[in-house]
Design a protein around this motif. Sequence first.
Motif, PDB file in Angstrom:
ATOM      1  N   ASP A 101     -11.789 -10.139 -26.173  1.00 17.29           N
ATOM      2  CA  ASP A 101     -11.164  -9.054 -26.942  1.00 17.29           C
ATOM      3  C   ASP A 101     -10.186  -9.550 -28.002  1.00 17.29           C
ATOM      4  O   ASP A 101     -10.081  -8.953 -29.065  1.00 17.29           O
ATOM      5  CB  ASP A 101     -10.470  -8.070 -26.008  1.00 17.29           C
ATOM      6  CG  ASP A 101     -11.459  -7.351 -25.095  1.00 17.29           C
ATOM      7  OD1 ASP A 101     -12.653  -7.267 -25.459  1.00 17.29           O
ATOM      8  OD2 ASP A 101     -11.053  -6.892 -24.015  1.00 17.29           O
ATOM      9  N   LEU A 102      -9.476 -10.623 -27.705  1.00 15.51           N
ATOM     10  CA  LEU A 102      -8.514 -11.139 -28.686  1.00 15.51           C
ATOM     11  C   LEU A 102      -9.048 -12.347 -29.450  1.00 15.51           C
ATOM     12  O   LEU A 102      -8.723 -12.539 -30.615  1.00 15.51           O
ATOM     13  CB  LEU A 102      -7.192 -11.497 -28.003  1.00 15.51           C
ATOM     14  CG  LEU A 102      -6.444 -10.340 -27.343  1.00 15.51           C
ATOM     15  CD1 LEU A 102      -5.170 -10.838 -26.672  1.00 15.51           C
ATOM     16  CD2 LEU A 102      -6.122  -9.245 -28.348  1.00 15.51           C
ATOM     17  N   GLY A 103      -9.857 -13.153 -28.776  1.00 13.60           N
ATOM     18  CA  GLY A 103     -10.356 -14.375 -29.397  1.00 13.60           C
ATOM     19  C   GLY A 103     -11.702 -14.238 -30.071  1.00 13.60           C
ATOM     20  O   GLY A 103     -12.145 -15.162 -30.755  1.00 13.60           O
ATOM     21  N   GLY A 104     -12.380 -13.116 -29.858  1.00 15.94           N
ATOM     22  CA  GLY A 104     -13.669 -12.897 -30.490  1.00 15.94           C
ATOM     23  C   GLY A 104     -14.816 -13.693 -29.893  1.00 15.94           C
ATOM     24  O   GLY A 104     -15.881 -13.806 -30.492  1.00 15.94           O
ATOM     25  N   PHE A 105     -14.623 -14.248 -28.691  1.00 12.60           N
ATOM     26  CA  PHE A 105     -15.678 -15.016 -28.029  1.00 12.60           C
ATOM     27  C   PHE A 105     -16.800 -14.087 -27.584  1.00 12.60           C
ATOM     28  O   PHE A 105     -16.561 -12.936 -27.220  1.00 12.60           O
ATOM     29  CB  PHE A 105     -15.135 -15.717 -26.775  1.00 12.60           C
ATOM     30  CG  PHE A 105     -14.356 -16.968 -27.021  1.00 12.60           C
ATOM     31  CD1 PHE A 105     -14.738 -18.158 -26.408  1.00 12.60           C
ATOM     32  CD2 PHE A 105     -13.224 -16.977 -27.829  1.00 12.60           C
ATOM     33  CE1 PHE A 105     -14.005 -19.322 -26.609  1.00 12.60           C
ATOM     34  CE2 PHE A 105     -12.496 -18.126 -28.029  1.00 12.60           C
ATOM     35  CZ  PHE A 105     -12.887 -19.305 -27.424  1.00 12.60           C
ATOM     36  N   ASN A 106     -18.022 -14.609 -27.544  1.00 14.13           N
ATOM     37  CA  ASN A 106     -19.133 -13.927 -26.905  1.00 14.13           C
ATOM     38  C   ASN A 106     -18.850 -13.944 -25.400  1.00 14.13           C
ATOM     39  O   ASN A 106     -18.362 -14.951 -24.884  1.00 14.13           O
ATOM     40  CB  ASN A 106     -20.431 -14.684 -27.226  1.00 14.13           C
ATOM     41  CG  ASN A 106     -21.626 -14.112 -26.504  1.00 14.13           C
ATOM     42  OD1 ASN A 106     -21.783 -14.300 -25.304  1.00 14.13           O
ATOM     43  ND2 ASN A 106     -22.471 -13.432 -27.245  1.00 14.13           N
ATOM     44  N   PRO A 107     -19.158 -12.867 -24.652  1.00 12.76           N
ATOM     45  CA  PRO A 107     -18.890 -12.859 -23.209  1.00 12.76           C
ATOM     46  C   PRO A 107     -19.535 -14.014 -22.447  1.00 12.76           C
ATOM     47  O   PRO A 107     -18.947 -14.517 -21.486  1.00 12.76           O
ATOM     48  CB  PRO A 107     -19.452 -11.513 -22.746  1.00 12.76           C
ATOM     49  CG  PRO A 107     -19.308 -10.631 -23.936  1.00 12.76           C
ATOM     50  CD  PRO A 107     -19.603 -11.534 -25.114  1.00 12.76           C
ATOM     51  N   LEU A 108     -20.710 -14.480 -22.866  1.00 14.35           N
ATOM     52  CA  LEU A 108     -21.334 -15.613 -22.173  1.00 14.35           C
ATOM     53  C   LEU A 108     -20.551 -16.903 -22.379  1.00 14.35           C
ATOM     54  O   LEU A 108     -20.358 -17.683 -21.440  1.00 14.35           O
ATOM     55  CB  LEU A 108     -22.778 -15.787 -22.641  1.00 14.35           C
ATOM     56  CG  LEU A 108     -23.748 -14.670 -22.242  1.00 14.35           C
ATOM     57  CD1 LEU A 108     -25.105 -14.897 -22.890  1.00 14.35           C
ATOM     58  CD2 LEU A 108     -23.879 -14.579 -20.739  1.00 14.35           C
TER      59      LEU A 108
END
Length: 135
Positions: A101-108
């Motif tokens: 949510d804050l870092g913009g990472f893909n959930p995987l």
Amino acid sequence: MSISPRKLWSSDKVRFLVVGSYNTLFGFVAFALLYAWLGDPLHYLVIATISHFIAVTNAYFSHRVLVFRAQGALLPAYLRFNVATLGTLVGGLTLMALLVDLGGFNPLLAQGVVVMVNAVFSYFTHKLYTFGLPS
């Protein structure tokens, strides 16, 4: 000078790394499959929670038998294992939410980071608490 596989396997740290790698892969695959199957109707944190409990049961038996070679009653250690993994679940969900949510990472990708961070914490928790206490 070479070290024999038998001597390596005699170390609980080596066994933890090998079994933990398997458990990490198992948990990640469980998350990935559930995410692919249920990713539209369910939030990724719900899927992470479901996959956590599937992976924990698998991990308990592999750690009990292969890593710590624990004896005694199954239920007390299984309950301690679940209590210990609740800490990794809460920490992992928090880290995952921050990364996504804050870092913009893909959930995987976020889940991959979380399982690596939790590995170190888990070794000491299970060695000292889960399987280190009498049943």
